[in-house]
Design an enzyme around this catalytic site. Structure first.
Site, PDB file in Angstrom:
ATOM      1  N   ASP A   1      -0.891 -10.777   3.780  1.00  0.00           N
ATOM      2  CA  ASP A   1       0.027  -9.719   4.201  1.00  0.00           C
ATOM      3  C   ASP A   1      -0.532  -8.965   5.403  1.00  0.00           C
ATOM      4  O   ASP A   1       0.159  -8.149   6.005  1.00  0.00           O
ATOM      5  CB  ASP A   1       0.258  -8.718   3.059  1.00  0.00           C
ATOM      6  CG  ASP A   1       1.327  -9.215   2.097  1.00  0.00           C
ATOM      7  OD1 ASP A   1       2.008 -10.204   2.431  1.00  0.00           O
ATOM      8  OD2 ASP A   1       1.474  -8.620   1.016  1.00  0.00           O
TER       9      ASP A   1
ATOM     10  N   LYS B   1      10.547 -19.033  -0.161  1.00  0.00           N
ATOM     11  CA  LYS B   1       9.241 -18.383  -0.250  1.00  0.00           C
ATOM     12  C   LYS B   1       9.095 -17.878  -1.680  1.00  0.00           C
ATOM     13  O   LYS B   1       9.842 -17.009  -2.117  1.00  0.00           O
ATOM     14  CB  LYS B   1       9.187 -17.222   0.742  1.00  0.00           C
ATOM     15  CG  LYS B   1       7.921 -16.387   0.690  1.00  0.00           C
ATOM     16  CD  LYS B   1       7.966 -15.328   1.784  1.00  0.00           C
ATOM     17  CE  LYS B   1       6.837 -14.321   1.663  1.00  0.00           C
ATOM     18  NZ  LYS B   1       7.006 -13.221   2.630  1.00  0.00           N
ATOM     19  N   TRP B   2       8.126 -18.434  -2.391  1.00  0.00           N
ATOM     20  CA  TRP B   2       7.912 -18.124  -3.827  1.00  0.00           C
ATOM     21  C   TRP B   2       6.722 -17.180  -3.913  1.00  0.00           C
ATOM     22  O   TRP B   2       5.600 -17.585  -3.669  1.00  0.00           O
ATOM     23  CB  TRP B   2       7.660 -19.425  -4.568  1.00  0.00           C
ATOM     24  CG  TRP B   2       7.317 -19.328  -6.022  1.00  0.00           C
ATOM     25  CD1 TRP B   2       6.550 -18.384  -6.636  1.00  0.00           C
ATOM     26  CD2 TRP B   2       7.702 -20.241  -7.043  1.00  0.00           C
ATOM     27  NE1 TRP B   2       6.438 -18.656  -7.969  1.00  0.00           N
ATOM     28  CE2 TRP B   2       7.134 -19.789  -8.251  1.00  0.00           C
ATOM     29  CE3 TRP B   2       8.467 -21.412  -7.064  1.00  0.00           C
ATOM     30  CZ2 TRP B   2       7.305 -20.469  -9.462  1.00  0.00           C
ATOM     31  CZ3 TRP B   2       8.631 -22.087  -8.275  1.00  0.00           C
ATOM     32  CH2 TRP B   2       8.055 -21.601  -9.459  1.00  0.00           C
ATOM     33  N   ASP B   3       7.017 -15.953  -4.276  1.00  0.00           N
ATOM     34  CA  ASP B   3       5.991 -14.907  -4.293  1.00  0.00           C
ATOM     35  C   ASP B   3       5.490 -14.658  -5.710  1.00  0.00           C
ATOM     36  O   ASP B   3       6.105 -15.089  -6.699  1.00  0.00           O
ATOM     37  CB  ASP B   3       6.612 -13.619  -3.718  1.00  0.00           C
ATOM     38  CG  ASP B   3       5.598 -12.744  -3.008  1.00  0.00           C
ATOM     39  OD1 ASP B   3       4.393 -12.884  -3.284  1.00  0.00           O
ATOM     40  OD2 ASP B   3       6.027 -11.922  -2.190  1.00  0.00           O
ATOM     41  N   MET B   4       4.392 -13.943  -5.835  1.00  0.00           N
ATOM     42  CA  MET B   4       3.818 -13.600  -7.138  1.00  0.00           C
ATOM     43  C   MET B   4       2.936 -12.383  -6.893  1.00  0.00           C
ATOM     44  O   MET B   4       1.843 -12.502  -6.375  1.00  0.00           O
ATOM     45  CB  MET B   4       2.991 -14.799  -7.625  1.00  0.00           C
ATOM     46  CG  MET B   4       2.546 -14.759  -9.044  1.00  0.00           C
ATOM     47  SD  MET B   4       0.874 -14.094  -9.179  1.00  0.00           S
ATOM     48  CE  MET B   4       0.461 -14.621 -10.817  1.00  0.00           C
ATOM     49  N   ASN B   5       3.474 -11.204  -7.227  1.00  0.00           N
ATOM     50  CA  ASN B   5       2.886  -9.981  -6.684  1.00  0.00           C
ATOM     51  C   ASN B   5       2.066  -9.132  -7.632  1.00  0.00           C
ATOM     52  O   ASN B   5       1.853  -7.950  -7.367  1.00  0.00           O
ATOM     53  CB  ASN B   5       3.982  -9.120  -6.051  1.00  0.00           C
ATOM     54  CG  ASN B   5       4.317  -9.616  -4.659  1.00  0.00           C
ATOM     55  OD1 ASN B   5       3.432  -9.989  -3.907  1.00  0.00           O
ATOM     56  ND2 ASN B   5       5.590  -9.632  -4.318  1.00  0.00           N
TER      57      ASN B   5
ATOM     58  N   ASP C   1      13.920 -12.134   3.115  1.00  0.00           N
ATOM     59  CA  ASP C   1      12.850 -11.791   2.163  1.00  0.00           C
ATOM     60  C   ASP C   1      13.404 -10.952   1.013  1.00  0.00           C
ATOM     61  O   ASP C   1      14.612 -10.966   0.720  1.00  0.00           O
ATOM     62  CB  ASP C   1      11.704 -11.104   2.929  1.00  0.00           C
ATOM     63  CG  ASP C   1      10.343 -11.381   2.317  1.00  0.00           C
ATOM     64  OD1 ASP C   1      10.000 -10.716   1.320  1.00  0.00           O
ATOM     65  OD2 ASP C   1       9.623 -12.277   2.814  1.00  0.00           O
ATOM     66  N   ASP C   2      12.543 -10.239   0.372  1.00  0.00           N
ATOM     67  CA  ASP C   2      12.827  -9.450  -0.837  1.00  0.00           C
ATOM     68  C   ASP C   2      13.997  -8.483  -0.624  1.00  0.00           C
ATOM     69  O   ASP C   2      14.154  -7.919   0.448  1.00  0.00           O
ATOM     70  CB  ASP C   2      11.544  -8.659  -1.160  1.00  0.00           C
ATOM     71  CG  ASP C   2      11.553  -8.085  -2.543  1.00  0.00           C
ATOM     72  OD1 ASP C   2      12.573  -8.204  -3.233  1.00  0.00           O
ATOM     73  OD2 ASP C   2      10.518  -7.499  -2.927  1.00  0.00           O
TER      74      ASP C   2
ATOM     75  N   CYS D   1       3.261 -17.824  -2.015  1.00  0.00           N
ATOM     76  CA  CYS D   1       2.837 -16.503  -1.556  1.00  0.00           C
ATOM     77  C   CYS D   1       2.409 -15.744  -2.787  1.00  0.00           C
ATOM     78  O   CYS D   1       2.926 -15.976  -3.879  1.00  0.00           O
ATOM     79  CB  CYS D   1       4.029 -15.817  -0.884  1.00  0.00           C
ATOM     80  SG  CYS D   1       3.713 -14.118  -0.357  1.00  0.00           S
TER      81      CYS D   1
ATOM     82  N   ARG E   1       2.706  -3.079  -9.403  1.00  0.00           N
ATOM     83  CA  ARG E   1       3.858  -2.964  -8.497  1.00  0.00           C
ATOM     84  C   ARG E   1       5.141  -2.722  -9.313  1.00  0.00           C
ATOM     85  O   ARG E   1       6.177  -3.315  -9.048  1.00  0.00           O
ATOM     86  CB  ARG E   1       4.006  -4.204  -7.618  1.00  0.00           C
ATOM     87  CG  ARG E   1       4.660  -3.914  -6.286  1.00  0.00           C
ATOM     88  CD  ARG E   1       5.093  -5.187  -5.553  1.00  0.00           C
ATOM     89  NE  ARG E   1       5.608  -4.856  -4.236  1.00  0.00           N
ATOM     90  CZ  ARG E   1       6.373  -5.656  -3.512  1.00  0.00           C
ATOM     91  NH1 ARG E   1       6.688  -6.850  -3.933  1.00  0.00           N
ATOM     92  NH2 ARG E   1       6.794  -5.278  -2.340  1.00  0.00           N
TER      93      ARG E   1
HETATM   94  C1  GLA Z   1       4.649  -9.617  -0.939  1.00  0.00           C
HETATM   95  C2  GLA Z   1       4.612 -10.663   0.145  1.00  0.00           C
HETATM   96  C3  GLA Z   1       5.326 -10.155   1.371  1.00  0.00           C
HETATM   97  C4  GLA Z   1       6.736  -9.805   1.028  1.00  0.00           C
HETATM   98  C5  GLA Z   1       6.768  -8.800  -0.118  1.00  0.00           C
HETATM   99  C6  GLA Z   1       8.179  -8.594  -0.620  1.00  0.00           C
HETATM  100  O1  GLA Z   1       3.884  -8.524  -0.614  1.00  0.00           O
HETATM  101  O2  GLA Z   1       3.301 -11.026   0.421  1.00  0.00           O
HETATM  102  O3  GLA Z   1       5.279 -11.106   2.399  1.00  0.00           O
HETATM  103  O4  GLA Z   1       7.448 -10.957   0.698  1.00  0.00           O
HETATM  104  O5  GLA Z   1       5.981  -9.233  -1.209  1.00  0.00           O
HETATM  105  O6  GLA Z   1       8.223  -7.699  -1.657  1.00  0.00           O
END
Ligand code: GLA
Length: 732
Positions: free
Chosen positions: A547, A475-479, A365-366, A525, A442
């Site tokens: 999450d 896993k392509w995230d967007m926070n 992950d990140d 994600c 964030r």
């Molecule tokens: C988001 C995702 C998590 C994780 C974090 C990483 O919150 O939903 O699952 O990947 O970012 O920063």
């Protein structure tokens, strides 16, 4: 399945074995709706379903004095007409007028289904669907409007979308473009929406439709955790097992509006499309604009049936490529185990234990790139951090592969931290209004994906990381949500296009990555499930659901998600206790019994479990490997609602009805009651099903019910908080 044009009455009848959709050219030349519901016989003329006899105080459209648009159901109502309801579109002309009058011009009917350029859409071959395109034209401005419809052969589904073409010589500005309008002849419905927020996504809420407007929307840039772009209108007594309902799902991942307008004459209008507040699209002479697709599904057999229609449609006609209808790998993701604090060695230790447990895929992950040790820095710098990954992604992937696991990793390509090399080099690539400080979310800004050069630059960086490494999953995230949406690469006049172009940029990057690496399984994600929509499923067949990995909360979130989305798309993992979001400790069996009605995986360091728990994990993985095809692609039924009872129950049944799995969960124990009993669904009445050492006929199980006693529900204790089990049924 057929689409018939009745020339004399100027009526279209789209039908398959289950549904009919009938519309016509109204006396004023605009398109009107006549019927949408269960299949009815075809006839030459259904004009009687329209309403004539308008009173003089109701605005009336020439040439037929007693015909009023307001009293009739419309296909695509315009601003400024005698229809005073919520309108489907508004175009603005050079003289600042905003009234259009698009009338039927021609149509074409063909087998199959057209692709939408640059947009996600359901697909079908010539045997699976038929399409109708009705072209309308405004005689004054030559604005052309193409209303597109598809009907599927085997599903009670109509898809709709709209294309505007400027065939005149003046510039036209589109201020509002809904993708679909469905007018119904009465208002005896309830509205269901799927709303929430971060860590509590897609919770169903129902309210009675009363006169006036109901709407849900997103103006957050993505479809959002707050309101999902999926709604249901159902008859008041319709439930999971019986009754009439219509579902609408937007195949789009950006700002949206979904609305019901119940007017004071008794007409109910449903609208769905791009949110007009963040949309203004100039169309030069000759230019065109295509709106995203809306899927409209109908049932008269209850909400389980409606959900199954969406599940089947999305699994078979939306998800593409290698992972279509394919059981998903059991993965272990290191996020909740390490956050960003890891080394290659610590990662390999976690991966080795995952392999020992039987997992198939490890996901990093990140935190692997740039100066990413916390969430203040690094986004945008998609280059491996040599302190954490000395041999880069390539070496880590190889080492994980050597352990016997596939490998994948996390990205958040749409974002940039101010503390990043990318931002320092290209500050103008982040959204910001000139002269104003944009909001941080964030600690990050949003990259301007409406600009091709930004998307291409990010693609090149990612390509270098993926290429040569053996990557099976991403896993392509967007926070964060979009704010301060202003593109510094776009002229002022076109700023109203930026929100939509951003979404097109996201789709373009997905498409480029998929073209280069077609076997990668993408999981979308967005801070959990903030962009869980049908548009995303076209690119990423599964989505991290939330999450919030607490088993008890996950029951609610996955139950809500199941209304509109297939089990195969619901990213669900077992995490450690006490849960990081809720502090609650739910037994590992319960957590796994919930996660297996999803893509299934683990989000913890298995080295930290007791030996007993680790043995349970191994058994869970053996179980999931045996049944995942059925769990993820079987016919799914909600049986007992965790929103209405202290329990949850749901089940899946195989296509041939020979196998079924029933998940039963006590959320909150009550004491001193009768033995629990649940009525199952979807079985073959005449088949005898074995459950452990017992056997029952399908009709018994569906009518008398299944007793949740020690013989049927092994190890399940209905009177114990967070007790659960999965009951296997096998037909003789
Ligand atoms: C988001 C995702 C998590 C994780 C974090 C990483 O919150 O939903 O699952 O990947 O970012 O920063």
């Amino acid at each position: 399945m057929n689409i018939i044009w009745h020339e004399k009455a100027k009526q279209f009848h789209l039908y398959n074995d289950e549904i009919s959709y009938i519309m016509y050219v109204q006396p004023n030349g605009e398109m009107g709706q006549l019927y949408f519901g269960s299949r009815i016989h075809d006839k030459e003329d259904f004009t009687y379903l329209s309403h004539r006899g308008a009173k003089s105080m109701v605005a009336v459209d020439a040439p037929e004095e007693n015909f009023s648009m307001e009293l009739n159901r419309q296909e695509y109502p315009r601003f400024g007409s005698t229809d005073f309801g919520a309108h489907a579109f508004e175009a603005e002309y050079a003289d600042a007028s905003r009234v259009s009058n698009c009338r039927y011009l021609s149509h074409k009917i063909f087998a199959g289904k057209e692709k939408l350029d640059g947009l996600p859409a359901t697909y079908a071959d010539e045997a699976q669907a038929m399409a109708l395109v009705v072209t309308m034209e405004d005689p004054l401005t030559k604005l052309n409007l193409e209303l597109s419809y598809s009907i599927f052969r085997d599903l009670p589904v109509i898809t709709r979308n709209v294309r505007f073409i400027n065939r005149g010589d003046q510039k036209i500005i589109l201020n509002r473009v809904m993708s679909a309008c469905i007018d119904l002849p009465d208002q005896d419905y309830e509205w269901m929406q799927f709303s929430g927020a971060w860590a509590r996504e897609r919770i169903p809420a129902t309210r009675k439709i009363e006169r006036g407007m109901i709407s849900v929307e997103s103006k957050r840039g993505g479809s959002s955790a707050n309101h999902n772009p999926f709604i249901i209108v159902k008859r008041p007594h319709a439930d999971d097992f019986a009754g009439e309902a219509i579902g609408m799902s937007f195949v789009y991942s950006g700002n949206f509006l979904a609305a019901a307008d119940a007017d004071t004459y008794g007409r109910l209008r449903l609208l769905m499309g791009i949110h007009p507040d963040t949309f203004r699209w100039p169309l030069e002479a000759g230019a065109e604009f295509t709106a995203p697709e809306v899927v409209v599904a109908y049932t008269d057999k209850g909400l389980n049936d409606l959900s199954q229609t969406f599940h089947s449609l999305f699994n078979n006609h939306l998800v593409r490529g290698k992972w279509k209808n394919k059981a998903r790998p059991i993965l272990l993701n290191n996020w909740e185990a390490t956050f960003m604090d890891f080394t290659q060695d610590s990662i390999l230790k976690i991966a080795a234990k995952a392999k020992e447990a039987g997992a198939e895929l490890f996901v990093l992950d990140d935190g692997w790139f740039g100066k990413r040790d916390d969430d203040y820095a690094g986004l945008g710098d998609w280059v491996e951090n040599p302190d954490k990954l000395p041999g880069g992604m390539k070496e880590l992937a190889r080492k994980v592969n050597e352990l016997g696991l596939e490998f994948g990793f996390w990205i958040e390509p749409e974002m940039v931290n101010p503390d990043s090399d990318l931002y320092r080099a290209h500050p103008d690539w982040a959204f910001a209004v000139p002269g104003r400080e944009p909001a941080l979310g964030r600690h990050q800004y949003v990259l301007d994906f409406s600009r091709d050069e930004v998307v291409d630059y990010i693609y090149d960086m990612l390509y270098k990381v993926i290429d040569g490494a053996n990557i099976s999953y991403m896993k392509w995230d967007m926070n964060r949500a979009l704010t301060d949406v202003y593109s510094k690469g776009t002229e002022p006049e076109l700023q109203g296009c930026v929100s939509h172009k951003y979404v097109l940029g996201v789709y373009r990057l997905y498409e480029k990555l998929i073209a280069a690496f077609p076997d990668i399984l993408f999981e979308s994600c967005s801070s959990g499930g903030s962009r869980f929509d049908a548009g995303m499923l076209y690119y990423a067949p599964q989505a991290w659901c939330s999450d919030n990995t607490d088993g008890a909360d996950r029951v609610l979130i996955q139950y809500g998600s199941s209304y509109g989305y297939p089990i195969s798309s619901i990213g669900a993992h077992v995490s450690a206790v006490p849960n990081q979001q809720t502090g609650r400790s739910v037994p590992i069996q319960f957590r796994a019994d919930v996660a297996c009605f999803g893509t299934f995986g683990y989000e913890l360091d298995l080295n930290e479990l007791s030996d007993g728990e680790f043995e349970q994990v191994k058994e869970q993985i053996v179980f999931m490997k045996k049944y995942r095809q059925l769990l993820q692609f079987g016919r799914f039924y909600r049986l007992v609602s965790p929103f209405e009872t202290d329990m949850n129950a749901w089940m899946v049944v195989s296509e041939d009805k020979k196998q079924a799995l029933v998940g039963v969960y006590t959320m909150r124990a009550s004491v001193n009651g009768l033995d629990g009993r649940i009525r199952l669904a979807g079985l073959d009445e005449d088949k005898r099903y074995h459950i452990n050492t017992c056997a029952y006929y399908g009709d018994e199980l569906m009518r008398a019910g299944l007793l949740l006693d020690a013989k049927n529900a092994l190890n399940y204790k209905i009177y114990q908080d967070y007790s659960s089990c999965i009951i296997c049924l096998n037909a003789e």
